[in-house]
Design a protein around this motif. Sequence first.
Motif, PDB file in Angstrom:
ATOM      1  N   ILE B 146       4.345   5.603 -20.369  1.00  0.00           N
ATOM      2  CA  ILE B 146       2.960   6.133 -20.219  1.00  0.00           C
ATOM      3  C   ILE B 146       2.366   5.200 -19.121  1.00  0.00           C
ATOM      4  N   ALA B 147       1.819   5.975 -17.949  1.00  0.00           N
ATOM      5  CA  ALA B 147       1.395   5.015 -17.099  1.00  0.00           C
ATOM      6  C   ALA B 147      -0.139   4.916 -17.346  1.00  0.00           C
ATOM      7  N   CYS B 148      -0.765   3.638 -17.340  1.00  0.00           N
ATOM      8  CA  CYS B 148      -2.249   3.555 -17.501  1.00  0.00           C
ATOM      9  C   CYS B 148      -2.809   4.089 -16.058  1.00  0.00           C
ATOM     10  N   ARG B 149      -3.974   4.282 -15.945  1.00  0.00           N
ATOM     11  CA  ARG B 149      -4.731   4.685 -14.901  1.00  0.00           C
ATOM     12  C   ARG B 149      -5.100   3.439 -14.070  1.00  0.00           C
ATOM     13  N   PHE B 154      -4.866  -3.580 -10.558  1.00  0.00           N
ATOM     14  CA  PHE B 154      -3.943  -3.594 -12.118  1.00  0.00           C
ATOM     15  C   PHE B 154      -3.528  -2.346 -12.208  1.00  0.00           C
ATOM     16  N   HIS B 155      -2.312  -2.069 -12.524  1.00  0.00           N
ATOM     17  CA  HIS B 155      -1.620  -0.858 -13.028  1.00  0.00           C
ATOM     18  C   HIS B 155      -0.456  -1.164 -14.135  1.00  0.00           C
ATOM     19  N   GLY B 156       0.119  -0.491 -14.748  1.00  0.00           N
ATOM     20  CA  GLY B 156       1.289  -0.794 -15.327  1.00  0.00           C
ATOM     21  C   GLY B 156       1.328   0.422 -16.776  1.00  0.00           C
ATOM     22  N   PRO B 157       2.470  -0.020 -17.212  1.00  0.00           N
ATOM     23  CA  PRO B 157       2.619   0.930 -18.502  1.00  0.00           C
ATOM     24  C   PRO B 157       1.657   0.690 -20.073  1.00  0.00           C
ATOM     25  N   MET B 158       1.454   1.756 -20.456  1.00  0.00           N
ATOM     26  CA  MET B 158       0.850   1.395 -21.921  1.00  0.00           C
ATOM     27  C   MET B 158       1.582   0.715 -22.781  1.00  0.00           C
ATOM     28  N   VAL B 159       1.409  -0.239 -23.452  1.00  0.00           N
ATOM     29  CA  VAL B 159       2.181  -0.788 -24.749  1.00  0.00           C
ATOM     30  C   VAL B 159       1.482  -0.015 -26.012  1.00  0.00           C
ATOM     31  N   VAL B 160       2.399   0.036 -26.892  1.00  0.00           N
ATOM     32  CA  VAL B 160       2.029   0.727 -28.282  1.00  0.00           C
ATOM     33  C   VAL B 160       2.465  -0.284 -29.394  1.00  0.00           C
ATOM     34  N   PRO B 227      -2.674  -4.944 -21.628  1.00  0.00           N
ATOM     35  CA  PRO B 227      -3.143  -5.894 -20.345  1.00  0.00           C
ATOM     36  C   PRO B 227      -1.896  -6.960 -20.059  1.00  0.00           C
ATOM     37  N   GLN B 228      -1.352  -7.237 -20.824  1.00  0.00           N
ATOM     38  CA  GLN B 228      -0.193  -8.372 -20.485  1.00  0.00           C
ATOM     39  C   GLN B 228       0.915  -7.749 -19.721  1.00  0.00           C
ATOM     40  N   ALA B 229       1.228  -6.338 -19.908  1.00  0.00           N
ATOM     41  CA  ALA B 229       1.999  -5.845 -19.083  1.00  0.00           C
ATOM     42  C   ALA B 229       1.484  -5.447 -17.387  1.00  0.00           C
ATOM     43  N   ALA B 230       0.031  -5.163 -17.664  1.00  0.00           N
ATOM     44  CA  ALA B 230      -0.480  -5.031 -16.376  1.00  0.00           C
ATOM     45  C   ALA B 230      -0.664  -6.438 -15.559  1.00  0.00           C
ATOM     46  N   LEU B 231      -0.633  -7.691 -16.574  1.00  0.00           N
ATOM     47  CA  LEU B 231      -0.599  -8.928 -15.652  1.00  0.00           C
ATOM     48  C   LEU B 231       0.696  -9.211 -15.044  1.00  0.00           C
ATOM     49  N   MET B 232       1.516  -8.568 -15.716  1.00  0.00           N
ATOM     50  CA  MET B 232       3.258  -8.671 -15.146  1.00  0.00           C
ATOM     51  C   MET B 232       3.128  -7.991 -13.725  1.00  0.00           C
ATOM     52  N   THR B 233       2.441  -6.780 -13.624  1.00  0.00           N
ATOM     53  CA  THR B 233       2.773  -5.972 -12.430  1.00  0.00           C
ATOM     54  C   THR B 233       1.490  -6.495 -11.164  1.00  0.00           C
TER      55      THR B 233
END
Lengths: 260, 260
Positions: B146-149, B154-160, B227-233
């Motif tokens: 699931i892609a975040c807006r 900043f962009h990246g997948p949602m973490v659950v 946000p940590q996944a977004a930091l990676m991208t």
Amino acid sequence: MTFPTALDVRTACRNGLLTTPTPGYAPGYVQANLVVLPRDWAFDFLLFCQRNCKPCPLLDVTDAGDEEPRMIAPDADLRTDLPAYRVWQNGECVAEPIDVKTYWRDDLVSFLIGCSFTFENALVQQNIPVRHIEENRNVPMYRTNIACRAAGRFHGPMVVSMRPLTSAHAIQATTICARYPLAHGAPIHFGDPAAIGIPDIDKPDFGEAVTIHPGEIPVFWACGVTPQAALMTAKPPFAITHKPGHMFLSNLRDHDLQTD
Amino acid sequence: MTFPTALDVRTACRNGLLTTPTPGYAPGYVQANLVVLPRDWAFDFLLFCQRNCKPCPLLDVTDAGDEEPRMIAPDADLRTDLPAYRVWQNGECVAEPIDVKTYWRDDLVSFLIGCSFTFENALVQQNIPVRHIEENRNVPMYRTNIACRAAGRFHGPMVVSMRPLTSAHAIQATTICARYPLAHGAPIHFGDPAAIGIPDIDKPDFGEAVTIHPGEIPVFWACGVTPQAALMTAKPPFAITHKPGHMFLSNLRDHDLQTD
């Protein structure tokens, strides 16, 4: 003219056919306050909204230069689709144009902020009178002595809107509005205007005065004109806002903002 | 050791006595994810949170250089009061220290983001089992498809995060969690992990796997590790976060986040 949908309102604005306040227009569609700032002022203002979510509940924030509020009204144009604007220089309103195409810049970030006109529709549906709609006026708005939380260069007083109600209606309105936190939610005060620094209820700072009948008390809600008071104190070199009461009509429906 | 209050947890962290995950600690106090970024990355990230409020509900944002989250825990020190941190350079985690005093800079803006550990207390009080608490583990967390807006860089997948529940408990949990929008609210998915891009439920990307009993289905909530996944991208040159599951304990109480 009647405007059943948000698109009808925006189209009339875009064509210069609608330049008046919007209370009661396109009932059921979410109305929004507009604040437009250069990119280098945008973080401070976004933080101001985050810290003052009662007067400044954010519905959408654009990328710099983008005239389209993609989350709440794709295809709308923020430069033309409001009835009237204010252009600000160094904290002073220098113009009130009906579009801002000639003022637009590539570095402008637009903030769309929830508006009490959203919950008014819910009040009307519950047969709670909304006086400025009855009297076909703009809602009365006042500067208060309640300080917003500062954020960077932004600080200033909370601005409120006022609706006169009986105590029974005030209680009903409180529970109804609490379900719309993105439209300012429950009132912040009722009764004595002086208690929140309003010297004369008949002389609003924005909008128009309305009749308060015997047995009614003034009820006050946090208002999306609060950022305009903050612009007057922060004095950014350039800004654009809506003209108070002349709102942006979004594609969101009232129930989209409603909590359970 | 037991920690009845948020202050007890923070004090133990500050003294180096607590370096473990915090699920179930100081029940009734709101826990928070931490993201710390240089000022010139802060607008993009604040906008990312505004556009992705389900995984990133903001509880507090500090002024640049301020180590104190003044709205949710005055007197706390974000440099020392979490059990464990991650330090990031160019999108890679380069250290997992137990304080970040030596990494601190005057241009750092701190973001405190709501955490599902808040609603777990409400689940436990309704006798809904929370498996990772039962098994004394960190909660399992997964990257999804699931892609975040996107917002700026900043962009990246949602973490659950995931909790196994019976269908009856899943329904109850949905209505309970919906009342905590600032703690990620209702679940975003239940059932087939592959439907949201999780290849193996027994191999979480963060935290620890838990037992799924016969008759239970996995239920997934948006997670503040997003946000940590977004930091990676986005790969900002420098950032600090909490170590997943090792949260900041605020002075807010669970009921402060609860809607009517």
